[in-house]
Write a protein that holds these residues in place. Structure first.
Motif, PDB file in Angstrom:
ATOM      1  N   THR A  69       1.081  -0.805  -0.094  1.00 13.62           N
ATOM      2  CA  THR A  69      -0.450  -0.280  -0.106  1.00 13.62           C
ATOM      3  C   THR A  69       0.609   1.243   0.038  1.00 13.62           C
ATOM      4  N   GLN A  70       1.757   1.069   0.824  1.00 11.02           N
ATOM      5  CA  GLN A  70       2.993   2.668   1.031  1.00 11.02           C
ATOM      6  C   GLN A  70       3.896   2.200  -0.319  1.00 11.02           C
ATOM      7  N   ALA A  71       3.886   1.284  -0.841  1.00  9.91           N
ATOM      8  CA  ALA A  71       5.356   1.293  -2.602  1.00  9.91           C
ATOM      9  C   ALA A  71       4.034   2.143  -3.392  1.00  9.91           C
ATOM     10  N   PHE A  72       2.870   1.535  -3.056  1.00 10.30           N
ATOM     11  CA  PHE A  72       1.857   1.065  -4.939  1.00 10.30           C
ATOM     12  C   PHE A  72       1.503   2.879  -4.296  1.00 10.30           C
ATOM     13  N   THR A  73       1.394   3.658  -3.439  1.00 10.42           N
ATOM     14  CA  THR A  73       0.005   4.942  -3.914  1.00 10.42           C
ATOM     15  C   THR A  73       0.910   5.187  -4.549  1.00 10.42           C
ATOM     16  N   PRO A  74       1.980   6.071  -4.441  1.00  7.04           N
ATOM     17  CA  PRO A  74       2.263   6.833  -5.331  1.00  7.04           C
ATOM     18  C   PRO A  74       3.112   6.686  -6.641  1.00  7.04           C
ATOM     19  N   ILE A  75       2.436   5.579  -6.854  1.00  3.34           N
ATOM     20  CA  ILE A  75       3.028   4.774  -8.178  1.00  3.34           C
ATOM     21  C   ILE A  75       1.767   5.278  -8.935  1.00  3.34           C
ATOM     22  N   MET A  76       0.317   4.633  -8.033  1.00  2.99           N
ATOM     23  CA  MET A  76      -0.696   4.243  -8.492  1.00  2.99           C
ATOM     24  C   MET A  76      -1.136   5.955  -9.178  1.00  2.99           C
ATOM     25  N   GLN A  77      -0.851   6.167  -8.250  1.00  2.00           N
ATOM     26  CA  GLN A  77      -0.924   7.699  -8.969  1.00  2.00           C
ATOM     27  C   GLN A  77      -0.592   8.475  -9.753  1.00  2.00           C
ATOM     28  N   LYS A  78       0.593   7.898 -10.286  1.00  2.00           N
ATOM     29  CA  LYS A  78       1.582   8.719 -10.985  1.00  2.00           C
ATOM     30  C   LYS A  78       1.232   8.361 -12.228  1.00  2.00           C
ATOM     31  N   SER A  79       0.394   6.561 -12.770  1.00  2.00           N
ATOM     32  CA  SER A  79       0.137   6.020 -13.740  1.00  2.00           C
ATOM     33  C   SER A  79      -1.741   6.193 -13.796  1.00  2.00           C
ATOM     34  N   LEU A  80      -2.415   6.908 -12.740  1.00  2.00           N
ATOM     35  CA  LEU A  80      -3.655   7.257 -12.826  1.00  2.00           C
ATOM     36  C   LEU A  80      -2.946   8.725 -13.700  1.00  2.00           C
ATOM     37  N   ASP A  81      -2.779   9.263 -13.204  1.00  2.00           N
ATOM     38  CA  ASP A  81      -2.049  10.530 -13.734  1.00  2.00           C
ATOM     39  C   ASP A  81      -1.224  10.484 -15.677  1.00  2.00           C
ATOM     40  N   LYS A  82      -0.587   8.939 -15.598  1.00  2.00           N
ATOM     41  CA  LYS A  82       0.192   8.903 -17.397  1.00  2.00           C
ATOM     42  C   LYS A  82      -1.074   9.226 -18.110  1.00  2.00           C
ATOM     43  N   VAL A  83      -2.119   7.711 -17.484  1.00  2.00           N
ATOM     44  CA  VAL A  83      -2.952   7.482 -18.414  1.00  2.00           C
ATOM     45  C   VAL A  83      -4.862   7.775 -18.631  1.00  2.00           C
ATOM     46  N   GLN A  84      -4.358   9.372 -17.860  1.00  2.00           N
ATOM     47  CA  GLN A  84      -5.311  10.516 -17.995  1.00  2.00           C
ATOM     48  C   GLN A  84      -6.465  10.175 -17.358  1.00  2.00           C
ATOM     49  N   ALA A  85      -6.182   8.490 -16.043  1.00  2.00           N
ATOM     50  CA  ALA A  85      -7.581   8.278 -15.376  1.00  2.00           C
ATOM     51  C   ALA A  85      -7.974   9.699 -14.251  1.00  2.00           C
ATOM     52  N   THR A  86      -7.070   9.998 -13.769  1.00  2.00           N
ATOM     53  CA  THR A  86      -6.966  10.901 -12.884  1.00  2.00           C
ATOM     54  C   THR A  86      -8.275  12.223 -13.436  1.00  2.00           C
ATOM     55  N   LYS A  87      -7.773  12.771 -14.519  1.00  2.00           N
ATOM     56  CA  LYS A  87      -8.282  13.835 -15.834  1.00  2.00           C
ATOM     57  C   LYS A  87     -10.002  13.464 -15.953  1.00  2.00           C
ATOM     58  N   TYR A  88     -10.161  12.289 -16.331  1.00  2.00           N
ATOM     59  CA  TYR A  88     -10.947  11.842 -16.747  1.00  2.00           C
ATOM     60  C   TYR A  88     -12.238  11.633 -15.717  1.00  2.00           C
ATOM     61  N   TYR A  89     -12.278  11.352 -14.221  1.00  2.00           N
ATOM     62  CA  TYR A  89     -12.094  11.107 -13.212  1.00  2.00           C
ATOM     63  C   TYR A  89     -13.004  12.066 -12.163  1.00  2.00           C
ATOM     64  N   THR A  90     -11.903  13.622 -12.984  1.00  2.00           N
ATOM     65  CA  THR A  90     -11.923  14.887 -11.929  1.00  2.00           C
ATOM     66  C   THR A  90     -13.484  15.151 -12.867  1.00  2.00           C
ATOM     67  N   ASP A  91     -13.041  15.320 -14.088  1.00  2.00           N
ATOM     68  CA  ASP A  91     -13.940  15.789 -15.151  1.00  2.00           C
ATOM     69  C   ASP A  91     -15.896  15.055 -14.847  1.00  2.00           C
ATOM     70  N   LEU A  92     -15.941  13.609 -14.303  1.00  2.00           N
ATOM     71  CA  LEU A  92     -16.722  13.600 -15.089  1.00  2.00           C
ATOM     72  C   LEU A  92     -17.839  13.534 -13.335  1.00  2.00           C
ATOM     73  N   VAL A  93     -16.776  13.380 -12.279  1.00  2.00           N
ATOM     74  CA  VAL A  93     -17.095  13.744 -10.574  1.00  2.00           C
ATOM     75  C   VAL A  93     -18.029  15.736 -10.979  1.00  2.00           C
ATOM     76  N   ASN A  94     -16.582  16.295 -11.361  1.00  2.00           N
ATOM     77  CA  ASN A  94     -17.456  17.622 -11.241  1.00  2.00           C
ATOM     78  C   ASN A  94     -18.601  18.115 -12.557  1.00  2.00           C
ATOM     79  N   GLN A  95     -18.469  17.091 -13.419  1.00  2.00           N
ATOM     80  CA  GLN A  95     -20.669  16.552 -13.987  1.00  2.00           C
ATOM     81  C   GLN A  95     -21.485  16.633 -13.772  1.00  2.00           C
ATOM     82  N   TYR A  96     -21.103  16.037 -12.109  1.00  2.00           N
ATOM     83  CA  TYR A  96     -22.056  15.108 -11.423  1.00  2.00           C
ATOM     84  C   TYR A  96     -22.163  16.116 -10.489  1.00  2.00           C
ATOM     85  N   ASN A  97     -21.389  16.957 -10.101  1.00  2.00           N
ATOM     86  CA  ASN A  97     -21.709  17.748  -9.373  1.00  2.00           C
ATOM     87  C   ASN A  97     -22.792  19.552  -9.512  1.00  2.00           C
TER      88      ASN A  97
END
Length: 250
Positions: A167-195
């Motif tokens: 968990t400790q090792a994966f957390t920053p790696i996962m964040q970097k990976s999510l950013d790299k494939v734009q999952a973070t952006k897509y998720y933020t956009d979806l949540v903002n549209q929902y809100n």
């Protein structure tokens, strides 16, 4: 059973590792006899096998299984194409997915789910050294507990000893990976549209923590499958080390 164990003669893994790792249905005394039988046999160098060598063989077998599971997860569609570990839209905000699909944003939701799994696949590459580090710490007592435990005893051992580190090792790696494939952006956009939808309760769940936990869960599931493969098809785990350690003569 002990007599059968003493007949180990082949240099292949199936005649030794399967004999000791498949003992979960035996009594403690039978397991001890089997382990003693393997430890007392001679390896390919002609000298008696020690408990340390038996433990080393198990470590090597587990390392192979874990490497295979993690490598499988890190391939394209390793998560997304596997229904057993595919990561869905966060369950605690399922209403977000349902609402967005109802208003015609289903394709955007699907795109996010794809990138979420791509992030997990990318992050899975870092799992092997963490698992292997834990395996190297196996004591003979750990080996005994695995050999005499349930069919997923090795997986449960790894869960106990690596979850926090993963968990400790994966957390920053996962964040970097999510950013790299734009999952973070897509998720933020979806949540903002929902809100922005009138009268809905605003949400802002932690995607990083969710993705990290689901990725780790998926890896452990694959490890459990590989452990079952080790037990049921031990010849598939043969390596030079295993031939040396477990290649005994009658």
């Amino acid at each position: 059973m002990y007599a059968r164990m003493k007949k180990l003669a082949s240099p292949t893994f199936v005649l030794a590792f399967s004999a000791i790792i498949g003992l979960s249905g035996c009594t403690a005394s039978q397991i001890q006899q089997a382990v003693d039988g393997v430890a007392g046999a001679t390896n390919t160098t002609g000298r008696p096998l020690t408990q340390t060598e038996v433990a080393s063989g198990l470590r090597e077998a587990l390392s192979q299984g874990i490497s295979k599971g993690a490598n499988q997860a890190s391939q394209t569609d390793g998560f997304y194409g596997n229904n057993l570990i595919r990561i869905p839209f966060p369950k605690d905000v399922q209403k977000v997915e349902n609402t967005l699909r109802q208003i015609g944003l289903g394709s955007e939701v699907d795109k996010f789910i794809l990138t979420l799994n791509r992030g997990a696949e990318d992050a899975a590459k870092s799992a092997v050294p963490i698992f292997v580090s834990a395996i190297k710490q196996l004591t003979f007592s750990d080996v005994w507990n695995i050999l005499s435990g349930e069919k997923d005893a090795a997986t449960q051992f790894l869960k106990r000893t690596t979850t926090s580190q993963l968990t400790q090792a994966f957390t920053p790696i996962m964040q970097k990976s999510l950013d790299k494939v734009q999952a973070t952006k897509y998720y933020t956009d979806l949540v903002n549209q929902y809100n922005r939808i009138p009268l809905v309760q605003k949400v802002n769940p932690d995607l990083k923590s969710y993705a990290t936990q689901k990725a780790i869960d998926g890896l452990f599931l694959l490890v459990a499958q590989e452990e079952a493969n080790i037990r049921e098809n031990p010849i598939a785990r043969t390596t030079e080390l295993l031939r040396r350690v477990f290649g005994s003569r009658s």
